[in-house]
Structure formats: C-alpha cells, structure tokens
Design an enzyme around this catalytic site. Structure first.
Site, PDB file in Angstrom:
ATOM      1  CD  GLU A 410      -1.223  -2.258   2.291  1.00 23.96           C
ATOM      2  OE1 GLU A 410      -1.976  -2.749   3.155  1.00 23.96           O
ATOM      3  OE2 GLU A 410      -0.014  -2.572   2.168  1.00 23.96           O
ATOM      4  CB  CYS A 436      -0.339  -3.804   8.920  1.00 24.94           C
ATOM      5  SG  CYS A 436       0.814  -2.633   8.184  1.00 24.94           S
TER       6      CYS A 436
END
Length: 524
Positions: A410, A436
């Site tokens: 990401e 996360c």
C-alpha cells in the site's frame, strides 16, 4: 530485431507435503525458505498484466465490430511502464482501442515509456504511440489486434495442421503498415516473452492454493476440499485463457508470425521454445486467477466491522462503486503484483483505482476507472538483496527481523501514484492482505474511499506487525472476502462465486464479445 528468451526453465521444485496444514495466517506457503524467493521478472509481470487487462469486464452488447471490409478487431490489454513503474492499465472499450485510450490518458507522459500489449497493436494505435515518443513497444506474439484468424479447411477431410490461413485484405494492409511504421520508428518494438524464473511456476501454484481467499473458505466450511476447489478453478481458467491467447495449431501460429514479419521465430528450436514459454505464462496466470476461488456465494461483501453502516448486499448500486466482476478482476491484478515481492515470507500486492464522476458524452472506457497507483511489498528502491534483514517474527533477535525495513504494498502504491486522489472521485484500494496498523493512517490520510481485501488478519497483533486498526477504521467502506451475509435466492441476478451470476461472462471465451470488439473465431 525482435527479442525473445527461448530456453526452458529448470524443473519446478517438489511439492511440499500438505500433512499438518496448520500455519500462521498470512504465511502463504510453508515451503518458502529463508532467503530470496522466486519472483516474476519485470517483463513477464507486465506481460501477464496485459493479458489479464484484455479480459477487463466490459459492458456486454449484441454489436460486434466487423467493418464492411471484413476486418475483425480483437480486444487488447495494455500496461504502460515508466522507470520500471506501472503508470497505466488499459483495456479496449466499446469505441476506443487500448492504445488510443493510453494516448488520451497520458499524452506527453508516454515519452520514454515502455508499452506492453496483449496483441500486436494495429497501425492506427501504433502510429499514435510512436508519435508520442515511447521508447519500447512489446506485444504478445499471437493473433494481432486486427485479427488474422480466418482459417478455412483446404480439403473436406482435414486436421489442425492442414489449416490454411486466409487473411482479409484489411488485416494484410494493417500488417504491412505496422511493419513500415516499425522499421521507420525510433521505438524498440519487440516480443517480450522470457523463460520463467526457476521455481516460480510451482511457487505460484502453492501460494495460490494456500492464499487467504482459499483459507477463508477452509475456515468457514471445513468439509470443503480447498485443493480440489483450487484445481477445478485452475483447469477451468487454463482452458479459457488458452483458447484466448494460444493459437492451437502450430502450423497456423507459424503462418500468423510470418504475416507479422516474425519469420525468425518460425524456425525450430526457437518456435518450440516460444510456444513453450507462452504456455507457461498462461499456466501461471491460470493459477493466479484460481487463487480467488469461485465458490457458492463467496465474494467481496461489506465487512461486518464496517462502522460506516450496516452490511449491504453487493448487488446494490448505492453501495458498490464497481461490479462484483470488476472487484475480482482487480484483486487478481493485485495478486499478480505480489509475485514481484522481495519479502522472503509473504508477498502482498496492491492496486488503487479511482472512478470518474463527471458525466461523459460517450461510453466511459473501463467503466470510468483510471489507475492511481500500484505496488508490492519490497525493500527500499535501489537496495540489494541481503542488505537488510530477512528474518521473520519467529526469530528471537528482533534486530534481525525484516518488518522495520520492508516498504508495504500500500505504501508503494501511494508513493508512486500516477494521479492524485480527488475528493470528487471515489478511490478503491485492492490489496491481497488486510492493511496493517502502519498503513491504515496513510490510507485514511490519502483519501481512499473503499478497501477490498482479505480480513484473515483483522484484529490480530503479531508483535512486530499489528492489524488491529483496520477493524475500527471509520469513514472508509471495507469490502472483505467472505460469504454473502444475506443471499437472496429469489434474485434474478444472484451473487455467486464472486460474480453476479446473471452477468458472469469474464472467463467464458464464447461470451467475451464486446461492442465493436470481438474475439477471434474458432480456428478448428
């Protein structure tokens, strides 16, 4: 001169024993040892993405493009690469070819870029992209954009090897024009097919079979044989993709290459090597596709932990920025990117799309989607293998662990984005694993509107890496891979196998015709 890698890859690694299937969530395979793992080469990754983009779900119509001179146009996928980064993913639409769409989207930014086509582009596209100053044009050596597959039997009794290729006048003229454009171009025009990295085919097979999406079904429905499910979907995808991208008759394939002025590929052992490498790439793509399984009413549904509102059915237009088919297609893109990872334990891929909201006068290519960015987890750009720790959280010495050094998928997708995320356009992040705690604040601050992911790690804390924030993430719609929360058996467009059943035409070759675009006819 065209280039191609034609040597065979070494035999795949032996398949590990599946006895004792318990493993940490997020570890995609237990067979992956410490150290550098097999990964897709850049050329093969971009080639596979272009093949998959050719199959981007389009609006189905009854019109097929075949002009009054008998020219048939194939759909084409395109990947635009600059400085080794993907800056554009395109697919032919109802009016625009993928090459034309790329010129309109990127304009002068195409200068010094590399373009990977799923077929040799037609002269109309080729002259425009050459004029834009691209440095390299690569294409899949099968049936080109202006189709040459006009095979007819030479006798009443014939076999596939006795087929004669009948070329339409339009296809012959386009081939001649393309060759002249190529010979007078400064761009390097080539065939990008390379042998697979040793061990990558087996690695893709294992990690697809044990992917989080398979794991979710195994947890929910323990009696399901997920390996059998995976193999069924893989064989189904292989049959469909092979019929689309591989010319069945070797004689006919040689004739197509000759008409495309690729005679140097028509002589053995080069020809056999080329076909072998093409078949291997299609097999890899089939395994990746099967990693997002088709099982009953599983798909990407509103997460039960979504604080933005109650779970909604994915068939509702008010809740879904894209169709179920598009969502699965984009997740396969992310899965392909994950095989460029430098993480020795688990590969993660991410793709960010945005959807234009302003009205269009004509058909919106790819349902109005445009690429914002994509990436995979890796060490910082410019680093070399073994410069940073490779160990995972099972090592006692925390200084030897990788987590503080790996740049997440990401993060790479946001860092190397090609467009800014605009508030007026919904933005969609497709990531192969649950984001996360390190990535959640970045995703929220960047203005991402929707997240599609696996949720197996949601709410877990692994010490060095935690996934607790995702569960409580607000003001972003979360769609996770799960069973339908409220399937409607009376719906005429039932949602099954990750697709809207009534419109599931993505992997069926006989139903892949689009407006003004059609696939090649059956040659045998």
């Amino acid at each position: 001169m065209e280039e191609s890698g034609l040597s065979r890859a070494r035999p795949d690694r032996a398949r590990p024993d599946r006895a004792g299937t318990a493993r940490d969530r997020g570890v995609q395979t237990d067979s992956r040892g410490q150290g550098q793992a097999p990964r897709l080469s850049k050329g093969n990754l971009f080639t596979l993405l272009s093949l998959w983009m050719e199959l981007f779900p389009q609006e189905q119509t009854e019109d097929n493009h075949q002009d009054n001179r008998g020219a048939q146009t194939n759909a084409v996928g395109l990947v635009v690469v600059k400085d080794s980064k993907v800056i554009g993913l395109h697919s032919s639409g109802s009016e625009l070819h993928s090459g034309q769409a790329a010129v309109l989207e990127h304009g002068a930014k195409l200068s010094q870029s590399s373009l990977y086509f799923s077929r040799r582009p037609c002269a109309t596209c080729l002259k425009m992209i050459i004029n834009a100053g691209v440095s390299q044009i690569c294409f899949w050596p099968g049936d080109p954009e202006v189709s040459m597959l006009r095979a007819q039997p030479s006798e009443d009794n014939f076999s596939p090897d006795t087929l004669v290729l009948w070329i339409s006048e339009e296809a012959a003229l386009d081939s001649l024009a393309s060759d002249k454009l190529k010979s007078n171009s400064r761009a390097h025009i080539c065939v990008p097919i390379k042998p697979l990295t040793p061990g990558i085919a087996q690695f893709v097979h294992e990690t697809s079979r044990d992917a989080d999406f398979m794991e979710k079904i195994a947890e929910d429905v323990p009696e399901v044989d997920v390996e059998e499910l995976y193999n069924r979907d893989r064989l189904r995808a292989l049959a469909s993709l092979s019929s689309r991208f591989l010319v069945e008759s070797s004689v006919q394939h040689q004739q197509i290459l000759s008409h495309m002025n690729l005679e140097n590929f028509c002589v053995d052992p080069y020809f056999c090597g080329l076909r072998h490498n093409m078949q291997q790439l299609v097999q890899v793509l089939s395994a990746v596709v099967a990693g997002v399984p088709k099982y009953k009413n599983y798909g990407f549904y509103r997460s039960n932990s979504d604080a933005s509102g109650p779970p909604l059915s994915p068939s509702g237009p008010e809740s879904d920025p894209v169709s179920a088919e598009v969502a699965v297609h984009c997740m396969v893109q992310a899965r392909l990117l994950s095989y460029r990872t430098e993480d020795p334990k688990v590969g993660v891929g991410a793709v960010i799309w945005a959807k234009r909201q302003e009205p269009h006068r004509g058909p919106a290519p790819m349902d109005g989607l445009y690429l914002v960015g994509c990436g995979f987890n890796a060490y910082p750009s410019g680093s070399h293998f073994n410069e940073f720790p490779q160990m995972d959280d099972k090592q006692e010495d925390r200084q030897r662990r990788k987590y503080r050094y790996i740049v997440h998928a990401e993060q790479n997708a946001l860092t190397f984005r090609t467009h800014e995320i605009r508030q007026c356009d919904p933005s969609l992040l497709f990531v192969t694993k649950c984001p996360c705690d390190e990535c959640v604040p970045l995703i929220r601050a960047a203005g991402v509107s929707y997240i599609y992911s696996s949720d197996l790690d949601q709410g877990r804390d692994k010490g060095d890496i935690s996934y607790k924030r995702f569960k409580h993430l607000q003001n972003i719609h979360k769609f996770c891979w799960q069973r339908s929360p409220a399937p409607d058996p009376h719906s005429s467009s039932h949602y099954a196998n990750g697709f809207l059943g009534k419109h599931n035409r993505q992997m069926e070759p006989e139903l892949q015709n689009t407006k003004k675009l059609c696939t090649h006819p059956t040659s045998n």
